[in-house]
Motif scaffolding. Structure first.
Motif, PDB file in Angstrom:
ATOM      1  N   THR A  64       8.492   5.874   6.354  1.00 38.37           N
ATOM      2  CA  THR A  64       8.357   4.588   5.673  1.00 38.37           C
ATOM      3  C   THR A  64       6.877   4.286   5.504  1.00 38.37           C
ATOM      4  OG1 THR A  64      10.398   3.807   6.681  1.00 38.37           O
ATOM      5  CG2 THR A  64       8.919   2.128   5.785  1.00 38.37           C
ATOM      6  N   PHE A  65       6.477   3.949   4.299  1.00 42.41           N
ATOM      7  CA  PHE A  65       5.078   3.672   3.982  1.00 42.41           C
ATOM      8  C   PHE A  65       4.831   2.176   3.885  1.00 42.41           C
ATOM      9  CE2 PHE A  65       5.463   8.051   2.948  1.00 42.41           C
ATOM     10  CZ  PHE A  65       4.194   8.588   3.119  1.00 42.41           C
ATOM     11  N   THR A  66       3.624   1.772   4.235  1.00 44.69           N
ATOM     12  CA  THR A  66       3.212   0.378   4.076  1.00 44.69           C
ATOM     13  C   THR A  66       2.438   0.177   2.783  1.00 44.69           C
ATOM     14  OG1 THR A  66       1.216   0.787   5.389  1.00 44.69           O
ATOM     15  CG2 THR A  66       3.155  -0.049   6.564  1.00 44.69           C
ATOM     16  N   GLU A  67       1.949   1.267   2.194  1.00 48.63           N
ATOM     17  CA  GLU A  67       1.261   1.227   0.901  1.00 48.63           C
ATOM     18  C   GLU A  67       1.586   2.498   0.136  1.00 48.63           C
ATOM     19  OE1 GLU A  67      -2.982   0.470   0.958  1.00 48.63           O
ATOM     20  OE2 GLU A  67      -2.768  -0.735   2.777  1.00 48.63           O
ATOM     21  N   GLU A  68       1.889   2.336  -1.141  1.00 49.08           N
ATOM     22  CA  GLU A  68       2.129   3.482  -2.010  1.00 49.08           C
ATOM     23  C   GLU A  68       0.796   4.116  -2.410  1.00 49.08           C
ATOM     24  OE1 GLU A  68       4.460   2.157  -5.317  1.00 49.08           O
ATOM     25  OE2 GLU A  68       6.200   1.703  -4.051  1.00 49.08           O
ATOM     26  N   PRO A  69       0.813   5.339  -2.948  1.00 46.59           N
ATOM     27  CA  PRO A  69      -0.432   5.952  -3.404  1.00 46.59           C
ATOM     28  C   PRO A  69      -1.142   5.059  -4.429  1.00 46.59           C
ATOM     29  CG  PRO A  69       1.298   7.591  -3.342  1.00 46.59           C
ATOM     30  CD  PRO A  69       1.957   6.253  -3.103  1.00 46.59           C
ATOM     31  N   THR A  70      -2.422   4.847  -4.185  1.00 52.85           N
ATOM     32  CA  THR A  70      -3.233   3.964  -5.018  1.00 52.85           C
ATOM     33  C   THR A  70      -4.580   4.621  -5.260  1.00 52.85           C
ATOM     34  OG1 THR A  70      -2.167   2.038  -4.011  1.00 52.85           O
ATOM     35  CG2 THR A  70      -4.245   1.639  -5.159  1.00 52.85           C
ATOM     36  N   GLN A  71      -5.056   4.530  -6.502  1.00 54.81           N
ATOM     37  CA  GLN A  71      -6.399   5.025  -6.825  1.00 54.81           C
ATOM     38  C   GLN A  71      -7.416   4.108  -6.166  1.00 54.81           C
ATOM     39  OE1 GLN A  71      -7.207   7.879  -8.835  1.00 54.81           O
ATOM     40  NE2 GLN A  71      -9.130   7.501  -7.771  1.00 54.81           N
ATOM     41  N   GLN A  72      -8.307   4.681  -5.396  1.00 55.84           N
ATOM     42  CA  GLN A  72      -9.368   3.957  -4.690  1.00 55.84           C
ATOM     43  C   GLN A  72     -10.713   4.548  -5.130  1.00 55.84           C
ATOM     44  OE1 GLN A  72      -8.571   1.415  -2.894  1.00 55.84           O
ATOM     45  NE2 GLN A  72      -6.577   1.776  -1.972  1.00 55.84           N
ATOM     46  N   PRO A  73     -11.804   3.889  -4.821  1.00 56.62           N
ATOM     47  CA  PRO A  73     -13.110   4.457  -5.178  1.00 56.62           C
ATOM     48  C   PRO A  73     -13.408   5.795  -4.491  1.00 56.62           C
ATOM     49  CG  PRO A  73     -13.322   2.130  -4.648  1.00 56.62           C
ATOM     50  CD  PRO A  73     -11.925   2.533  -4.291  1.00 56.62           C
ATOM     51  N   TYR A  74     -12.704   6.094  -3.410  1.00 56.78           N
ATOM     52  CA  TYR A  74     -12.939   7.317  -2.643  1.00 56.78           C
ATOM     53  C   TYR A  74     -11.833   8.358  -2.861  1.00 56.78           C
ATOM     54  CZ  TYR A  74      -9.878   4.454   0.221  1.00 56.78           C
ATOM     55  OH  TYR A  74      -8.860   3.636   0.649  1.00 56.78           O
ATOM     56  N   GLY A  75     -10.849   8.069  -3.716  1.00 54.62           N
ATOM     57  CA  GLY A  75      -9.756   8.988  -3.979  1.00 54.62           C
ATOM     58  C   GLY A  75      -8.445   8.244  -4.099  1.00 54.62           C
ATOM     59  N   ILE A  76      -7.358   8.971  -3.951  1.00 58.41           N
ATOM     60  CA  ILE A  76      -6.029   8.365  -3.962  1.00 58.41           C
ATOM     61  C   ILE A  76      -5.547   8.346  -2.522  1.00 58.41           C
ATOM     62  CG2 ILE A  76      -3.650   8.583  -4.788  1.00 58.41           C
ATOM     63  CD1 ILE A  76      -4.818  10.272  -7.126  1.00 58.41           C
ATOM     64  N   ASP A  77      -5.042   7.186  -2.077  1.00 54.04           N
ATOM     65  CA  ASP A  77      -4.505   7.173  -0.722  1.00 54.04           C
ATOM     66  C   ASP A  77      -3.302   6.263  -0.603  1.00 54.04           C
ATOM     67  OD1 ASP A  77      -5.508   4.574  -0.258  1.00 54.04           O
ATOM     68  OD2 ASP A  77      -6.574   5.140   1.537  1.00 54.04           O
TER      69      ASP A  77
END
Length: 148
Positions: free
Chosen positions: A101-114
């Protein structure tokens, strides 16, 4: 001089349950599992990084350990580990199919996707597909503050 980080600890409440999660779901391997009499020395490693171990450490049974257990289950100990991947979205899909179970889905960030998840005990884990750091935008800041 210092040359590498060989072992770092993640606090867990039950080492067997931790193995089910970290090995069974996330894909780590057991590094060491040794009964030292006064404690079980249990480490896990990633197949791609076998020289770096995570010690799955149980808090003491005293009053201090009780405080650590309380903070852990509240998720108040901060990030336990940031784990890199070559493909965050594919890793997310694979782990979800295994029941993570994830608390955040993959998201584009300034340092990559996390993306983010918690282990069964409350530890925060991030999985990151790193890229070179980009400029942090106002949109990034708003997202991180939860304003979107």
């Amino acid at each position: 001089m210092l040359t590498q980080i060989a072992i770092h600890a993640v606090t867990v409440l039950d080492q067997d349950e931790a193995l089910d999660f970290y090995v069974g779901k996330l894909g780590f391997e057991v590094g060491d599992d040794v009964d030292m009499g006064f404690m079980r020395w249990l480490t896990i490693t990633l197949p791609a990084d076998p020289d770096r171990h995570i010690l799955l450490e149980v808090p003491s049974e005293d009053e201090d350990g009780a405080r650590v257990r309380e903070l852990l289950t509240k998720g108040a100990l901060g990030v336990a580990a940031i784990i890199n991947t070559d493909d965050c979205r594919a890793t997310y899909d694979t782990l979800r199919s295994r029941g993570v179970t994830f608390t955040e889905e993959p998201t584009q960030q300034p340092y990559g996707i996390d993306c983010a998840l918690r282990d069964p005990f409350g530890n925060h884990l991030r999985i990151t597909e790193p890229t070179p750091m980009q400029e942090i935008t106002e949109e990034d800041l708003r997202r991180w503050r939860g304003e979107e």
